[in-house]
Design a protein around this motif. Structure first.
Motif: not given
Length: 282
Positions: A87-88, A95-96, A141-142, A250-252
């Motif tokens: 989910h976005p 990422e936070h 990018k985030h 970013t974790p895959p």
């Protein structure tokens, strides 16, 4: 909006106006706390937006946003956002976590930088600051994904000013990140005392900007998005985020499978006026 929700929103606007008029936060804290038992994040966002539409300068709403969130902090604590992997919102939250760790490590370097007497005494620390700054450049990018994929959908639901405030904060962070880079690049050319003062001031400002920004997103903006945005729209947001690309940190497992959407011409027409980062998946 039903009458109860409208009445709660007006009460919140009244309290924010009181802060604007100079009423000490402690005097309205109890009323804020009582109101927060009834009001949701989307009503906070809409109240801020209406104040701007009614003539309050956006910069003042931005300042008061920090102030009334500080007043509301106790009431907003305790409930964690729930969004599944893929989910976005889940991706943005993961990422936070990484960026928060970077900021905390930078903050941990500040005492050693402040106590240093020359460049040689902090060469390792400055090298680490350079490395951490690389992560913060990648973090852009985030921000772009929020601006180009998430914010347009909030705007479709009538929430326009809160994303604009978040975008302003993104730009403020970008300027501080560039400023830290410039200062590091001039290390050998500046008086060390001036260099040290400029670098620590920029790192402190960046720390405060990022942490306050994350707090507002996690406690107000993201819950508002989860409340207002529909399941089909989240699929469209995910597809746009996939196309825009992720950070190297970013974790895959947080991203999950790439979204694959096939729009009919009618479905594409429904997206007119929605900015998906200059891209449309057909």
């Amino acid at each position: 909006m039903n009458n109860g929700a409208e009445e709660r929103k007006e009460r919140l606007k009244e309290l924010i106006r009181a802060l604007h008029a100079g009423v000490p936060p402690e005097e309205v804290k109890g009323r804020f706390r009582e109101l927060l038992r009834e009001i949701g994040p989307s009503e906070i966002s809409k109240a801020e937006q209406e104040l701007i539409e009614e003539g309050m300068p956006p910069e003042e709403v931005h300042r008061l946003c920090d102030l009334h969130l500080a007043v509301l902090k106790e009431s907003l604590e305790g409930s964690e956002l729930q969004a599944p992997p893929g989910h976005p919102i889940h991706i943005l939250l993961r990422e936070h976590e990484f960026v928060r760790g970077v900021i905390e490590e930078l903050a941990g370097l500040l005492p050693r930088l402040e106590q240093a007497e020359d460049l040689t005494g902090v060469s390792e620390e400055l090298h680490r600051v350079e490395e951490l700054l690389g992560h913060l450049r990648e973090y852009d990018k985030h921000k772009v994904r929020e601006e180009d994929a998430l914010f347009p959908y909030l705007e479709r639901h009538g929430v326009t000013q809160p994303p604009a405030i978040m975008w302003t904060e993104h730009d403020q962070q970008r300027e501080q990140i560039k400023g830290v880079g410039r200062t590091l690049g001039e290390a050998g050319e500046m008086d060390f005392g001036e260099f040290k003062g400029d670098l620590t001031a920029r790192l402190e400002a960046l720390r405060d900007l990022v942490l306050k920004h994350f707090y507002k997103e996690e406690r107000v903006l993201f819950p508002t998005a989860l409340e207002l945005i529909g399941e089909d729209e989240w699929l469209q947001i995910k597809a746009s985020m996939d196309e825009l690309g992720y950070c190297y940190f970013t974790p895959p497992e947080a991203v999950g499978e790439r979204a694959c959407l096939l729009y009919t011409s009618d479905a594409a027409d429904e997206l007119d006026g929605v900015d998906l980062g200059g891209r449309r998946i057909i």
